[in-house]
Write an enzyme that holds these catalytic residues in place. Structure first.
Site, PDB file in Angstrom:
ATOM      1  N   TYR A 101     -11.036   4.477  -5.382  1.00  0.00           N
ATOM      2  CA  TYR A 101     -10.568   4.725  -4.010  1.00  0.00           C
ATOM      3  C   TYR A 101     -11.270   3.759  -3.073  1.00  0.00           C
ATOM      4  O   TYR A 101     -12.493   3.627  -3.113  1.00  0.00           O
ATOM      5  CB  TYR A 101     -10.904   6.170  -3.609  1.00  0.00           C
ATOM      6  CG  TYR A 101     -10.676   6.479  -2.143  1.00  0.00           C
ATOM      7  CD1 TYR A 101      -9.549   7.180  -1.730  1.00  0.00           C
ATOM      8  CD2 TYR A 101     -11.588   6.068  -1.167  1.00  0.00           C
ATOM      9  CE1 TYR A 101      -9.336   7.457  -0.382  1.00  0.00           C
ATOM     10  CE2 TYR A 101     -11.370   6.335   0.179  1.00  0.00           C
ATOM     11  CZ  TYR A 101     -10.249   7.031   0.560  1.00  0.00           C
ATOM     12  OH  TYR A 101     -10.032   7.296   1.897  1.00  0.00           O
ATOM     13  N   GLU A 190      -5.751   2.500   3.449  1.00  0.00           N
ATOM     14  CA  GLU A 190      -6.319   3.264   2.331  1.00  0.00           C
ATOM     15  C   GLU A 190      -5.604   2.907   1.034  1.00  0.00           C
ATOM     16  O   GLU A 190      -4.387   2.848   1.005  1.00  0.00           O
ATOM     17  CB  GLU A 190      -6.172   4.763   2.615  1.00  0.00           C
ATOM     18  CG  GLU A 190      -6.814   5.647   1.556  1.00  0.00           C
ATOM     19  CD  GLU A 190      -6.460   7.122   1.773  1.00  0.00           C
ATOM     20  OE1 GLU A 190      -7.264   7.838   2.385  1.00  0.00           O
ATOM     21  OE2 GLU A 190      -5.375   7.547   1.319  1.00  0.00           O
TER      22      GLU A 190
END
Ligand code: GDP
Ligand code: MN
Length: 380
Positions: A101, A190
Protein backbone atom coordinates in the site's frame (compact mmCIF):
# COMPACT_ATOMS: atom_id res chain seq x y z
CA UNK A 1 -13.13 15.83 -7.64
CA UNK A 2 -12.76 12.08 -7.35
CA UNK A 3 -11.50 10.22 -10.38
CA UNK A 4 -12.41 6.72 -11.47
CA UNK A 5 -9.74 4.06 -11.22
CA UNK A 6 -9.13 4.12 -14.97
CA UNK A 7 -8.72 7.92 -14.96
CA UNK A 8 -6.34 7.83 -12.01
CA UNK A 9 -4.32 5.16 -13.77
CA UNK A 10 -4.17 7.37 -16.83
CA UNK A 11 -2.54 10.07 -14.68
CA UNK A 12 -0.25 7.46 -13.12
CA UNK A 13 0.91 6.43 -16.57
CA UNK A 14 1.59 10.04 -17.52
CA UNK A 15 4.19 10.29 -14.73
CA UNK A 16 5.55 6.80 -15.44
CA UNK A 17 4.02 4.71 -12.67
CA UNK A 18 3.60 1.19 -14.11
CA UNK A 19 0.03 -0.07 -14.52
CA UNK A 20 -1.56 -2.91 -16.46
CA UNK A 21 -2.81 -2.40 -19.97
CA UNK A 22 -6.57 -2.05 -20.18
CA UNK A 23 -9.66 -0.82 -22.00
CA UNK A 24 -12.85 0.95 -20.96
CA UNK A 25 -16.13 -0.85 -21.68
CA UNK A 26 -19.72 0.23 -21.20
CA UNK A 27 -21.48 -2.94 -22.37
CA UNK A 28 -20.93 -6.71 -22.21
CA UNK A 29 -20.13 -6.67 -25.94
CA UNK A 30 -17.44 -4.04 -25.43
CA UNK A 31 -16.06 -6.05 -22.51
CA UNK A 32 -15.79 -9.07 -24.79
CA UNK A 33 -14.06 -7.00 -27.46
CA UNK A 34 -11.65 -5.55 -24.90
CA UNK A 35 -10.78 -9.01 -23.55
CA UNK A 36 -10.24 -10.20 -27.10
CA UNK A 37 -7.86 -7.34 -27.83
CA UNK A 38 -5.96 -7.76 -24.59
CA UNK A 39 -5.63 -11.54 -25.10
CA UNK A 40 -5.31 -13.96 -22.21
CA UNK A 41 -6.92 -13.63 -18.79
CA UNK A 42 -8.35 -10.24 -17.88
CA UNK A 43 -9.92 -8.69 -14.83
CA UNK A 44 -13.31 -7.02 -15.17
CA UNK A 45 -13.52 -4.06 -12.80
CA UNK A 46 -16.55 -1.97 -11.91
CA UNK A 47 -15.80 1.75 -12.22
CA UNK A 48 -17.53 3.49 -9.33
CA UNK A 49 -16.46 6.36 -7.13
CA UNK A 50 -16.24 4.22 -4.00
CA UNK A 51 -13.83 1.63 -2.64
CA UNK A 52 -14.31 -1.98 -1.60
CA UNK A 53 -15.48 -3.03 -5.04
CA UNK A 54 -13.78 -6.39 -4.71
CA UNK A 55 -15.80 -7.41 -1.67
CA UNK A 56 -19.02 -6.15 -3.29
CA UNK A 57 -18.62 -8.42 -6.31
CA UNK A 58 -17.50 -5.62 -8.62
CA UNK A 59 -14.17 -7.22 -9.60
CA UNK A 60 -13.96 -10.55 -11.39
CA UNK A 61 -11.26 -12.48 -13.20
CA UNK A 62 -12.07 -13.82 -16.66
CA UNK A 63 -10.06 -16.37 -18.60
CA UNK A 64 -11.41 -15.54 -22.02
CA UNK A 65 -13.71 -13.09 -23.86
CA UNK A 66 -16.79 -15.27 -23.14
CA UNK A 67 -16.21 -15.07 -19.43
CA UNK A 68 -15.42 -11.36 -19.61
CA UNK A 69 -18.74 -10.77 -21.34
CA UNK A 70 -20.62 -12.86 -18.75
CA UNK A 71 -18.98 -11.04 -15.84
CA UNK A 72 -19.65 -7.68 -17.47
CA UNK A 73 -23.33 -8.60 -17.72
CA UNK A 74 -23.42 -9.30 -13.97
CA UNK A 75 -21.44 -6.25 -12.93
CA UNK A 76 -23.09 -3.56 -15.08
CA UNK A 77 -26.10 -2.26 -13.17
CA UNK A 78 -24.78 -3.59 -9.87
CA UNK A 79 -25.37 -1.22 -6.96
CA UNK A 80 -22.17 -0.80 -4.96
CA UNK A 81 -23.06 1.20 -1.87
CA UNK A 82 -25.39 3.52 -3.75
CA UNK A 83 -23.24 3.72 -6.88
CA UNK A 84 -24.71 2.00 -9.91
CA UNK A 85 -22.07 0.54 -12.23
CA UNK A 86 -22.22 1.93 -15.78
CA UNK A 87 -18.60 1.56 -16.83
CA UNK A 88 -16.05 -1.21 -16.62
CA UNK A 89 -12.31 -1.22 -16.79
CA UNK A 90 -11.03 -4.39 -18.43
CA UNK A 91 -7.36 -4.92 -17.82
CA UNK A 92 -4.85 -7.66 -18.39
CA UNK A 93 -4.93 -9.84 -15.28
CA UNK A 94 -1.90 -9.69 -13.04
CA UNK A 95 -0.33 -12.48 -11.09
CA UNK A 96 0.13 -11.31 -7.56
CA UNK A 97 2.91 -12.39 -5.21
CA UNK A 98 2.58 -9.52 -2.72
CA UNK A 99 0.22 -6.64 -2.09
CA UNK A 100 1.58 -3.37 -0.69
CA UNK A 101 0.00 0.00 0.00
CA UNK A 102 1.35 3.42 -0.94
CA UNK A 103 -0.45 6.74 -0.64
CA UNK A 104 0.10 10.44 -0.54
CA UNK A 105 -2.44 12.80 1.00
CA UNK A 106 -2.58 16.11 2.86
CA UNK A 107 -2.01 16.19 6.55
CA UNK A 108 -3.87 19.39 7.24
CA UNK A 109 -2.78 19.51 10.86
CA UNK A 110 0.88 19.63 9.86
CA UNK A 111 0.20 21.44 6.56
CA UNK A 112 2.34 19.00 4.62
CA UNK A 113 1.83 16.14 2.21
CA UNK A 114 1.94 12.81 4.00
CA UNK A 115 3.24 9.57 2.54
CA UNK A 116 2.00 6.29 3.93
CA UNK A 117 3.53 2.99 3.00
CA UNK A 118 3.04 -0.54 4.26
CA UNK A 119 3.80 -3.98 2.94
CA UNK A 120 0.43 -5.10 4.33
CA UNK A 121 -1.60 -3.85 1.40
CA UNK A 122 -4.73 -5.09 -0.29
CA UNK A 123 -6.89 -4.78 2.80
CA UNK A 124 -8.35 -1.70 4.48
CA UNK A 125 -5.59 0.64 5.48
CA UNK A 126 -7.63 1.68 8.54
CA UNK A 127 -7.36 -1.91 9.73
CA UNK A 128 -3.57 -1.89 9.35
CA UNK A 129 -3.38 1.46 11.17
CA UNK A 130 -5.53 0.14 14.02
CA UNK A 131 -4.10 -3.35 14.42
CA UNK A 132 -0.46 -3.07 13.43
CA UNK A 133 0.41 0.64 13.47
CA UNK A 134 4.13 -0.20 13.53
CA UNK A 135 3.77 -1.71 10.05
CA UNK A 136 2.58 1.59 8.61
CA UNK A 137 5.34 4.06 7.77
CA UNK A 138 4.19 7.69 7.80
CA UNK A 139 6.39 10.39 6.38
CA UNK A 140 5.79 14.09 5.80
CA UNK A 141 7.36 15.99 2.94
CA UNK A 142 8.07 19.66 3.43
CA UNK A 143 6.45 21.25 0.35
CA UNK A 144 9.15 23.91 0.14
CA UNK A 145 11.94 21.37 0.22
CA UNK A 146 10.00 19.10 -2.12
CA UNK A 147 10.48 15.41 -2.56
CA UNK A 148 14.03 14.15 -2.05
CA UNK A 149 15.39 10.66 -2.61
CA UNK A 150 15.92 10.22 1.14
CA UNK A 151 12.13 10.42 1.64
CA UNK A 152 11.62 7.35 -0.48
CA UNK A 153 14.50 5.54 1.22
CA UNK A 154 12.95 6.19 4.63
CA UNK A 155 9.63 4.85 3.42
CA UNK A 156 11.09 1.71 1.97
CA UNK A 157 13.62 0.95 4.70
CA UNK A 158 11.04 1.87 7.35
CA UNK A 159 9.02 -1.20 6.44
CA UNK A 160 12.09 -3.46 6.51
CA UNK A 161 11.63 -4.31 2.85
CA UNK A 162 14.78 -6.16 1.82
CA UNK A 163 14.61 -7.15 -1.82
CA UNK A 164 16.83 -4.62 -3.59
CA UNK A 165 15.03 -4.97 -6.88
CA UNK A 166 11.71 -4.13 -5.20
CA UNK A 167 13.35 -1.31 -3.29
CA UNK A 168 14.59 0.30 -6.47
CA UNK A 169 11.19 0.15 -8.16
CA UNK A 170 9.34 1.49 -5.12
CA UNK A 171 11.81 4.34 -4.66
CA UNK A 172 11.08 5.37 -8.21
CA UNK A 173 7.30 4.93 -7.85
CA UNK A 174 7.25 7.06 -4.68
CA UNK A 175 9.06 9.88 -6.51
CA UNK A 176 6.60 9.65 -9.39
CA UNK A 177 3.62 9.59 -7.06
CA UNK A 178 4.85 12.82 -5.50
CA UNK A 179 5.23 14.28 -8.96
CA UNK A 180 1.66 13.27 -9.80
CA UNK A 181 0.39 14.68 -6.50
CA UNK A 182 1.99 18.08 -7.07
CA UNK A 183 1.65 18.46 -10.80
CA UNK A 184 -2.03 17.45 -10.93
CA UNK A 185 -2.95 19.37 -7.75
CA UNK A 186 -4.15 16.21 -6.04
CA UNK A 187 -5.62 15.92 -2.57
CA UNK A 188 -5.14 12.16 -2.49
CA UNK A 189 -3.19 9.62 -4.54
CA UNK A 190 -3.56 6.09 -3.26
CA UNK A 191 -2.29 2.80 -4.67
CA UNK A 192 -3.90 -0.15 -2.93
CA UNK A 193 -2.69 -2.65 -3.78
CA UNK A 194 0.72 -1.85 -5.15
CA UNK A 195 1.55 -5.36 -6.26
CA UNK A 196 4.71 -7.34 -6.77
CA UNK A 197 4.33 -9.99 -9.45
CA UNK A 198 5.95 -13.41 -9.09
CA UNK A 199 8.55 -12.11 -11.56
CA UNK A 200 9.40 -9.24 -9.19
CA UNK A 201 7.73 -6.44 -11.09
CA UNK A 202 6.05 -3.71 -9.02
CA UNK A 203 2.85 -2.21 -10.45
CA UNK A 204 -0.19 -0.13 -9.41
CA UNK A 205 -3.19 -2.45 -9.47
CA UNK A 206 -5.68 0.12 -8.23
CA UNK A 207 -5.89 3.89 -8.09
CA UNK A 208 -7.73 6.34 -5.91
CA UNK A 209 -7.16 9.87 -7.10
CA UNK A 210 -8.76 13.07 -5.85
CA UNK A 211 -7.97 16.38 -7.51
CA UNK A 212 -8.52 19.71 -5.78
CA UNK A 213 -11.66 21.27 -7.30
CA UNK A 214 -10.18 24.72 -6.86
CA UNK A 215 -7.24 23.83 -9.09
CA UNK A 216 -9.26 22.35 -11.95
CA UNK A 217 -8.99 25.55 -13.94
CA UNK A 218 -5.32 24.69 -14.33
CA UNK A 219 -6.13 21.22 -15.65
CA UNK A 220 -8.84 21.46 -18.30
CA UNK A 221 -8.12 17.89 -19.40
CA UNK A 222 -8.80 16.58 -15.89
CA UNK A 223 -11.85 18.83 -15.46
CA UNK A 224 -13.25 17.11 -18.55
CA UNK A 225 -12.98 13.76 -16.83
CA UNK A 226 -15.91 14.65 -14.60
CA UNK A 227 -18.68 12.15 -15.20
CA UNK A 228 -21.69 14.41 -14.98
CA UNK A 229 -24.11 11.55 -15.56
CA UNK A 230 -23.06 10.03 -12.26
CA UNK A 231 -24.53 13.02 -10.40
CA UNK A 232 -28.22 13.56 -9.58
CA UNK A 233 -29.83 15.96 -12.05
CA UNK A 234 -30.18 18.82 -9.58
CA UNK A 235 -26.47 18.61 -8.78
CA UNK A 236 -25.70 18.78 -12.46
CA UNK A 237 -27.97 21.80 -12.83
CA UNK A 238 -26.34 23.50 -9.83
CA UNK A 239 -22.90 22.99 -11.29
CA UNK A 240 -23.97 24.34 -14.68
CA UNK A 241 -25.59 27.41 -13.15
CA UNK A 242 -22.78 27.99 -10.68
CA UNK A 243 -25.13 27.62 -7.69
CA UNK A 244 -23.72 26.37 -4.41
CA UNK A 245 -25.86 23.33 -3.64
CA UNK A 246 -25.67 20.52 -1.15
CA UNK A 247 -28.03 17.55 -1.07
CA UNK A 248 -29.29 16.33 2.30
CA UNK A 249 -32.00 13.83 3.05
CA UNK A 250 -34.96 15.60 4.66
CA UNK A 251 -37.93 17.40 3.14
CA UNK A 252 -37.37 21.15 3.58
CA UNK A 253 -35.48 22.86 0.75
CA UNK A 254 -33.35 25.65 2.21
CA UNK A 255 -32.29 28.78 0.41
CA UNK A 256 -30.28 31.47 2.12
CA UNK A 257 -27.69 34.13 1.47
CA UNK A 258 -24.28 33.48 2.96
CA UNK A 259 -22.82 30.24 4.23
CA UNK A 260 -23.16 31.13 7.93
CA UNK A 261 -26.83 31.99 7.65
CA UNK A 262 -27.52 28.87 5.63
CA UNK A 263 -25.80 26.69 8.24
CA UNK A 264 -27.81 28.20 11.06
CA UNK A 265 -30.98 27.80 9.01
CA UNK A 266 -30.30 24.06 8.85
CA UNK A 267 -30.02 24.04 12.65
CA UNK A 268 -33.24 25.97 13.09
CA UNK A 269 -35.10 23.60 10.76
CA UNK A 270 -33.87 20.74 12.95
CA UNK A 271 -34.89 22.66 16.06
CA UNK A 272 -38.37 23.03 14.60
CA UNK A 273 -38.53 19.25 14.25
CA UNK A 274 -37.88 19.04 10.51
CA UNK A 275 -35.06 17.91 8.28
CA UNK A 276 -33.49 19.88 5.44
CA UNK A 277 -33.71 18.24 2.01
CA UNK A 278 -30.88 20.33 0.63
CA UNK A 279 -29.54 23.82 0.73
CA UNK A 280 -28.55 26.51 -1.71
CA UNK A 281 -26.47 29.55 -0.99
CA UNK A 282 -27.58 32.60 -2.97
CA UNK A 283 -24.40 34.38 -2.02
CA UNK A 284 -24.47 38.15 -2.14
CA UNK A 285 -27.12 39.00 -4.67
CA UNK A 286 -30.88 38.63 -4.68
CA UNK A 287 -31.41 39.28 -8.38
CA UNK A 288 -34.20 37.43 -10.11
CA UNK A 289 -31.91 35.25 -12.19
CA UNK A 290 -30.01 34.02 -9.12
CA UNK A 291 -33.30 33.25 -7.37
CA UNK A 292 -34.67 31.44 -10.44
CA UNK A 293 -31.48 29.38 -10.72
CA UNK A 294 -31.54 28.41 -7.05
CA UNK A 295 -35.26 27.61 -7.09
CA UNK A 296 -34.84 25.49 -10.18
CA UNK A 297 -32.09 23.51 -8.53
CA UNK A 298 -33.95 23.09 -5.25
CA UNK A 299 -37.25 22.06 -6.80
CA UNK A 300 -35.57 19.50 -9.06
CA UNK A 301 -35.03 17.45 -5.91
CA UNK A 302 -38.19 15.32 -5.58
CA UNK A 303 -37.73 15.06 -1.81
CA UNK A 304 -38.50 18.74 -1.29
CA UNK A 305 -41.98 19.31 0.16
CA UNK A 306 -41.60 22.94 1.24
CA UNK A 307 -39.10 25.70 0.56
CA UNK A 308 -37.62 27.93 3.23
CA UNK A 309 -36.12 31.20 2.08
CA UNK A 310 -33.98 32.82 4.72
CA UNK A 311 -32.42 36.13 3.79
CA UNK A 312 -30.59 38.63 5.89
CA UNK A 313 -30.14 41.93 4.18
CA UNK A 314 -26.75 43.45 4.83
CA UNK A 315 -25.33 44.83 1.64
CA UNK A 316 -28.08 42.93 -0.14
CA UNK A 317 -31.35 44.82 0.27
CA UNK A 318 -34.43 42.84 1.24
CA UNK A 319 -36.71 44.79 -1.11
CA UNK A 320 -34.44 43.78 -3.96
CA UNK A 321 -34.59 40.14 -2.87
CA UNK A 322 -38.38 40.38 -2.60
CA UNK A 323 -38.53 41.74 -6.15
CA UNK A 324 -36.21 38.96 -7.22
CA UNK A 325 -38.50 36.35 -5.69
CA UNK A 326 -41.61 37.88 -7.25
CA UNK A 327 -40.02 38.09 -10.64
CA UNK A 328 -38.70 34.56 -10.32
CA UNK A 329 -42.24 33.39 -9.62
CA UNK A 330 -43.48 35.02 -12.80
CA UNK A 331 -40.85 33.10 -14.75
CA UNK A 332 -41.54 29.73 -13.19
CA UNK A 333 -44.45 28.11 -11.46
CA UNK A 334 -43.88 26.44 -8.14
CA UNK A 335 -46.70 24.48 -6.56
CA UNK A 336 -44.78 23.82 -3.33
CA UNK A 337 -45.31 26.04 -0.30
CA UNK A 338 -42.64 28.70 0.06
CA UNK A 339 -41.90 30.38 3.37
CA UNK A 340 -39.88 33.58 3.32
CA UNK A 341 -38.13 35.27 6.19
CA UNK A 342 -36.54 38.60 5.43
CA UNK A 343 -34.61 40.63 7.95
CA UNK A 344 -32.08 43.44 7.84
CA UNK A 345 -31.81 46.28 5.36
CA UNK A 346 -35.21 47.29 3.96
CA UNK A 347 -36.84 44.19 5.47
CA UNK A 348 -40.19 45.88 6.06
CA UNK A 349 -40.44 47.07 2.50
CA UNK A 350 -39.48 43.62 1.27
CA UNK A 351 -42.10 41.92 3.39
CA UNK A 352 -44.74 44.40 2.25
CA UNK A 353 -43.90 43.78 -1.40
CA UNK A 354 -44.33 40.07 -0.85
CA UNK A 355 -47.58 40.21 1.16
CA UNK A 356 -49.08 42.54 -1.43
CA UNK A 357 -48.15 40.65 -4.53
CA UNK A 358 -47.16 37.11 -3.71
CA UNK A 359 -49.18 34.05 -4.72
CA UNK A 360 -51.13 32.20 -1.99
CA UNK A 361 -48.50 29.47 -1.60
CA UNK A 362 -45.95 32.05 -0.43
CA UNK A 363 -45.93 32.77 3.30
CA UNK A 364 -44.03 35.60 4.92
CA UNK A 365 -42.80 35.10 8.46
CA UNK A 366 -41.10 37.71 10.64
CA UNK A 367 -38.50 35.54 12.38
CA UNK A 368 -36.23 32.70 11.46
CA UNK A 369 -37.77 30.36 14.03
CA UNK A 370 -41.34 31.12 12.95
CA UNK A 371 -40.35 30.62 9.34
CA UNK A 372 -38.67 27.30 10.07
CA UNK A 373 -41.68 26.08 12.07
CA UNK A 374 -44.03 27.07 9.27
CA UNK A 375 -41.90 25.37 6.63
CA UNK A 376 -41.63 22.18 8.67
CA UNK A 377 -45.39 22.21 9.24
CA UNK A 378 -46.10 22.72 5.54
CA UNK A 379 -43.64 19.99 4.54
CA UNK A 380 -45.31 17.43 6.79
P1 GDP B 1 -11.11 -2.35 -4.53
O1 GDP B 1 -11.71 -3.57 -3.91
O2 GDP B 1 -12.16 -1.37 -4.92
O3 GDP B 1 -10.04 -1.73 -3.69
O4 GDP B 1 -10.42 -2.82 -5.91
P2 GDP B 1 -8.93 -3.32 -6.28
O5 GDP B 1 -8.63 -2.86 -7.63
O6 GDP B 1 -7.98 -2.91 -5.21
O7 GDP B 1 -9.06 -4.88 -6.30
C1 GDP B 1 -9.41 -5.62 -5.16
C2 GDP B 1 -8.66 -6.91 -5.12
O8 GDP B 1 -8.96 -7.68 -6.27
C3 GDP B 1 -7.16 -6.74 -5.15
O9 GDP B 1 -6.62 -6.50 -3.86
C4 GDP B 1 -6.70 -8.07 -5.72
O10 GDP B 1 -6.60 -9.02 -4.69
C5 GDP B 1 -7.85 -8.46 -6.65
N1 GDP B 1 -7.44 -8.18 -8.02
C6 GDP B 1 -7.61 -7.03 -8.72
N2 GDP B 1 -7.02 -7.10 -9.93
C7 GDP B 1 -6.44 -8.31 -10.00
C8 GDP B 1 -5.65 -8.98 -10.98
O11 GDP B 1 -5.32 -8.47 -12.06
N3 GDP B 1 -5.22 -10.25 -10.67
C9 GDP B 1 -5.52 -10.86 -9.48
N4 GDP B 1 -5.07 -12.06 -9.27
N5 GDP B 1 -6.26 -10.25 -8.54
C10 GDP B 1 -6.71 -8.99 -8.78
MN1 MN C 1 -8.08 -1.21 -3.94
Amino acid sequence: MDLYEYQGKDLFRRVGIPTSEGRLATSPAEAREAAHELRGPVVVKAQVLTGGRGKAGGIKLANDPDEAEAHAREIIGLDIRGHVVRKLWIERASEIAKEYYLSLTFDRGVKKPLFMFTTQGGIDIEQVAAETPEALVRLHVDPLEGFQPYHARRLVFGTGLEDSDEQKQILSIAAKLYEAFVSFDAMLCEINPLIVTPGGEVRALDSKFTVDDNALYRHPDIAEMRDTEAYPKEERAAREKGVTYVKLDGEVGVLGNGAGLVMSTLDVVALAGGRPANFCDLGGGGQAQGVVDALEVITADPQVKAILFNVFGGITRCDEVARGILEALTRMTIALPIVVRLDGTNAEEGRRLLTDAAPPNLHVEPTMLDAARRAVELAA
